[in-house]
Design a protein around this motif. Structure first.
Motif, short mmCIF file in Angstrom:
data_model
loop_
_atom_site.label_atom_id
_atom_site.label_comp_id
_atom_site.label_asym_id
_atom_site.label_seq_id
_atom_site.Cartn_x
_atom_site.Cartn_y
_atom_site.Cartn_z
N ALA A 56 0.83 -1.20 0.00
CA ALA A 56 0.00 0.00 0.00
C ALA A 56 0.87 1.26 0.00
O ALA A 56 0.59 2.22 -0.72
CB ALA A 56 -0.93 0.00 1.21
N TYR A 57 1.94 1.22 0.79
CA TYR A 57 2.84 2.39 0.83
C TYR A 57 3.42 2.66 -0.56
O TYR A 57 3.41 3.79 -1.05
CB TYR A 57 3.95 2.13 1.84
N LEU A 58 3.89 1.60 -1.20
CA LEU A 58 4.48 1.75 -2.53
C LEU A 58 3.43 2.23 -3.54
O LEU A 58 3.69 3.12 -4.34
CB LEU A 58 5.08 0.42 -3.00
N ALA A 59 2.24 1.63 -3.48
CA ALA A 59 1.18 2.01 -4.42
C ALA A 59 0.83 3.49 -4.25
O ALA A 59 0.70 4.23 -5.23
CB ALA A 59 -0.05 1.13 -4.20
N ASN A 60 0.71 3.92 -3.01
CA ASN A 60 0.38 5.32 -2.75
C ASN A 60 1.46 6.25 -3.30
O ASN A 60 1.16 7.23 -3.99
CB ASN A 60 0.25 5.57 -1.23
#
Lengths: 144, 144
Positions: free
Chosen positions: B17-21
């Motif tokens: 999620a961190y990377l996607a954001n």
């Protein structure tokens, strides 16, 4: 790397064992605590420190490991709560000068820091490395 | 950071999620795959990419995410085996130019590398950071 310290590593999983091995080879006096005896199998045959079998959330175990004489405590168990509790005890009760803790949930970093505990979050660190890797794409792809 | 790529992130846990954001805010077209719909709750409200609910080990799910058009695939699930399998499929079947994978067990890194997959092991990375932190003790303690 420092080489004349009395270092206590809590948790002898992959991270704890790796650190214990490295810090021991560098000449430090290292004690590893784990509640599961089999975890000590992660240590290298060259590990010259001591093993303490017991639960680090119990003060008796920490006293057995002579936490009051430690220059550095590193909390590496898989449980943030355990690491937080042990780190807090190391700081407040045993006045350990330097305490490092692994914390999986970055939201807890702030709590640790207020206690003077240095936190390292593998997820955050990995995320930054992934992001850098994303940026450093090969030139051939950069022009696609 | 690259900003014009079509990126597929497998796994929408903390790391995914961190990377996607981050990759989405940087202007990339991002698709996140997770088999648990609730995991998408980790995405920020500003995330402008697509969510695909499904198991990434199923080719149909990867086709739905248009893996064949991806510039980059990042495998971040909690399971090394899943990351390895998906990374291999991304490389071999869908000819994705760049594949990054999280791998918890560093012993598997060699297998990934042979397949052209770049691995990042959070444990190894955290260990190096812990070791550096150990070395960088404050001057006051260095003379104890």
């Amino acid at each position: 790397m420092a080489s004349d310290l009395y270092i206590i590593v809590i948790g002898c999983g992959r991270l704890g064992a790796y650190l214990a091995n490295q810090l021991s080879s560098a000449g430090n006096a290292v004690v590893v605590i784990d509640r599961n005896e089999r975890a000590f199998g992660n240590l290298s045959p060259e590990f010259s420190g001591f093993r303490v079998e017991g639960d680090a959330v119990e003060s008796a175990v920490l006293r057995q490991a002579k936490l009051d004489q430690a220059d550095l405590v590193v909390a590496t168990t898989r449980k943030d709560n355990v690491n937080l509790m042990v780190a807090q005890v190391a700081k407040v009760v045993f006045s350990v000068p330097r305490v490092l803790a692994r914390v999986f949930n970055p939201k807890r970093e702030e709590i640790y820091r207020r206690l003077g505990v240095e936190c390292i979050c593998p997820t955050t660190v990995a995320a930054e490395i992934f992001l850098r890797a994303t940026a450093a794409r090969p030139a051939a792809e950069a022009v696609r």
